[in-house]
Scaffold this active site. Structure first.
Site, PDB file in Angstrom:
ATOM      1  N   HIS A   1     -24.846  21.708  60.304  1.00 16.35           N
ATOM      2  CA  HIS A   1     -24.706  19.830  60.515  1.00 16.35           C
ATOM      3  C   HIS A   1     -26.594  19.837  60.154  1.00 16.35           C
ATOM      4  O   HIS A   1     -27.297  20.109  60.809  1.00 16.35           O
ATOM      5  CB  HIS A   1     -24.237  19.712  62.155  1.00 16.35           C
ATOM      6  CG  HIS A   1     -25.080  19.652  63.434  1.00 16.35           C
ATOM      7  ND1 HIS A   1     -25.992  19.104  63.897  1.00 16.35           N
ATOM      8  CD2 HIS A   1     -24.584  21.022  63.963  1.00 16.35           C
ATOM      9  CE1 HIS A   1     -26.880  19.595  64.302  1.00 16.35           C
ATOM     10  NE2 HIS A   1     -25.870  20.758  64.953  1.00 16.35           N
TER      11      HIS A   1
ATOM     12  N   SER B   1     -27.877  17.500  55.257  1.00 14.53           N
ATOM     13  CA  SER B   1     -29.202  17.113  55.428  1.00 14.53           C
ATOM     14  C   SER B   1     -30.283  17.727  56.482  1.00 14.53           C
ATOM     15  O   SER B   1     -30.264  18.942  55.207  1.00 14.53           O
ATOM     16  CB  SER B   1     -28.578  15.774  56.429  1.00 14.53           C
ATOM     17  OG  SER B   1     -29.861  14.743  56.859  1.00 14.53           O
TER      18      SER B   1
ATOM     19  N   ASP C   1     -26.468   6.433  49.071  1.00 16.71           N
ATOM     20  CA  ASP C   1     -27.946   7.346  50.090  1.00 16.71           C
ATOM     21  C   ASP C   1     -29.047   6.534  50.349  1.00 16.71           C
ATOM     22  O   ASP C   1     -29.993   6.699  49.691  1.00 16.71           O
ATOM     23  CB  ASP C   1     -27.817   8.614  49.909  1.00 16.71           C
ATOM     24  CG  ASP C   1     -28.227   9.783  51.561  1.00 16.71           C
ATOM     25  OD1 ASP C   1     -29.378   8.959  51.774  1.00 16.71           O
ATOM     26  OD2 ASP C   1     -27.935  10.833  51.460  1.00 16.71           O
TER      27      ASP C   1
ATOM     28  N   HIS D   1     -25.430   8.435  53.400  1.00 18.74           N
ATOM     29  CA  HIS D   1     -25.490   9.846  53.623  1.00 18.74           C
ATOM     30  C   HIS D   1     -24.520  10.676  54.663  1.00 18.74           C
ATOM     31  O   HIS D   1     -24.346  12.314  54.954  1.00 18.74           O
ATOM     32  CB  HIS D   1     -26.745   9.562  54.919  1.00 18.74           C
ATOM     33  CG  HIS D   1     -27.472  10.502  55.345  1.00 18.74           C
ATOM     34  ND1 HIS D   1     -28.258  11.546  54.353  1.00 18.74           N
ATOM     35  CD2 HIS D   1     -27.519  11.372  55.951  1.00 18.74           C
ATOM     36  CE1 HIS D   1     -28.667  12.454  55.273  1.00 18.74           C
ATOM     37  NE2 HIS D   1     -27.740  12.363  55.637  1.00 18.74           N
TER      38      HIS D   1
END
Length: 482
Positions: free
Chosen positions: A211, A284, A431, A459
């Site tokens: 994540h 990310s 984003d 995002h």
């Protein structure tokens, strides 16, 4: 007539955009100048509170930088004419090399504006008083050693880490002490929290999900996992982790949350579950960890799927860490995502205040969220946002996103030249936190990579809201890579 109208409309739009940028600059200057003063004030407040709550003055990154010289296991600190030798273990020395200077080198908004203006006008020379001087050479007892600027806080943390190995299990007064946030401290396993679903046995392929910043494994388990087909669940073992310092994973207060520490903790998970080769899906900040792992284990990666990577190619002559910090957090009040990232990146004590108000009291906020929504809205993103500490968030943000700025190109070259697996990059067209240009730049470093820019997504909605579609896309990637 129509052409004239279009020209007038175009000029009007240009003028409005210029006025908007000017207003944004002026308001940003005022707001962030006030925030500079507020952060200094909060520094004093937290110093006093730490003393009364924990019985000692706690270091912070507002401390003045000191000169350090690396030698065999020792560091020489010198300031104001006085010097002392500090001994560190070899592992501590390695961690020192992974620490980003952006932790303690963050010019105030006023001084930054002054310097940039002076540079543009070519009237003054920028003095790099707060830059890392990694190439400067000094003589000492007939030998040449490289010198660089570090902060005394880092040395104190490294000393404390080697001197008080059990101290990290005790939460600070400003951190949450609930069972969820501290379950790891009473466990005999010092390992990341892992959620595993899918097939079992040696016939299954493994998929590792990583994540992003201030998130958790729930980003995957609450969205993608329920939407994978039965065939995928029987053929693949889906492994989602909470990164060090986030979710239900350990949150040691004496960790510096460097790239090395994060990767070592992920390696433990892979070893514990006997993972030899695997697919990676990363979002990310997790993309940087995925690239580092791919560079470390090029023969073990079956496919690499990256979402919204924070990649900013550093122009020649720029200091990498400082350049990336300015790109990620440009200190502007608009757009709102930029304002949030600027607060998180530039202000240590405002960041800690936010964690004190939000993370420490996350049970209250979770209750209120469910009460207001009448428990009709799945709050996994909110829950994940709350479950971290100031130390984890602050160090991870700087040491991973900013601190690896000078290393990411090497990782990308390794992926391009050493890996033969499929590389796929996804990015949301809308984003605002990390622009789509980041993915275009990454694809240019990995020519064979497939880039998919998804319209009307940002995002988070690159996954959330299109989880069924994305689950099918991942299944296709894995089938082609098997």
């Amino acid at each position: 007539m129509l052409v004239l109208q279009m020209e007038v409309k175009g000029r009007t739009i240009s003028v409005l955009m210029l006025v908007g940028r000017f207003v944004n600059e002026v308001v940003s200057f005022i707001v962030f100048s006030v925030l500079d003063i507020l952060d200094i004030t909060l520094c004093v407040v937290f110093k006093v509170l730490d003393f009364f709550m924990e019985g000692e003055w706690k270091p912070c990154y507002c401390s003045s930088p000191k000169e350090a010289i690396k030698s065999s296991g020792k560091i020489l600190l010198s300031e104001q004419g006085q010097s002392k030798i500090v001994s560190l273990s070899s592992s501590n020395k390695l961690q020192l090399e992974d620490i980003s200077d952006t932790l303690y080198t963050r010019p105030s908004f006023v001084s930054d504006i002054w310097k940039s203006t002076a540079k543009e006008l070519k009237k003054l020379k920028l003095a790099g008083t707060s830059r890392i001087r990694s190439h400067k050479k000094v003589k000492n007892d007939g030998t040449i050693r490289s010198t660089f600027t570090v902060n005394s806080t880092i040395i104190e943390m490294l000393q404390g880490k080697s001197g008080r190995p059990e101290s990290h299990a005790i939460p600070r007064w400003s951190d949450c002490d609930c069972n969820t946030c501290n379950s790891w401290s009473s466990s005999c396993k010092d390992s990341l929290f892992v959620k595993i679903e899918g097939g079992k046995g040696n016939v299954c392929e493994d998929v590792l999900f990583i994540h992003g910043f201030i998130s958790s494994s729930a980003f995957w388990t609450e969205t993608l996992f329920p939407n994978f087909s039965d065939d995928t669940k029987s053929s693949y073992r889906l492994i989602a982790i909470d990164l060090l310092g986030f979710g239900r994973s350990p949150k040691p207060k004496d960790s510096l949350y460097t790239l090395r520490e994060h990767i070592d903790m992920i390696d433990r998970v892979l070893d514990q579950h006997k993972v030899k080769s695997f697919h990676i899906v990363a979002h990310s900040l997790g993309s940087i960890l995925a690239l580092a792992m791919a560079a470390r284990y090029p023969g073990a990666i079956k496919s690499l799927t990256i979402l919204a990577p924070p990649y900013f190619p550093v122009p020649k002559g720029e200091q990498p860490t400082q350049y990336v910090m300015r790109r990620v957090a440009p200190r502007r009040v608009w757009p709102i995502m930029t304002f949030g990232s600027s607060l998180a990146c530039w202000y240590e004590h405002i960041n800690r205040t936010a964690c004190l108000l939000v993370s420490k009291n996350h049970r209250t906020w979770e209750f209120l969220t469910k009460l207001i929504t009448r428990n009709r809205v799945r709050t996994f993103l909110v829950d994940a946002f709350f479950c971290h500490t100031h130390t984890a968030a602050w160090h991870t943000l700087h040491n991973i996103i900013c601190g690896t700025a000078g290393k990411v190109d090497r990782y990308l070259d390794a992926v391009s030249n050493q890996l033969k697996c499929q590389v796929t990059i996804f990015h949301g067209m809308d984003d605002k936190l990390l622009p789509v240009e980041c993915s275009y730049a990454m694809q240019s470093r990995i020519p064979r990579a497939t880039l998919k820019v998804i319209e009307n997504t940002d995002h988070l909605t690159i996954v959330v809201g299109r989880q069924k579609v994305f689950a099918r896309e991942l299944e296709e990637i894995w089938k082609k890579s098997s």
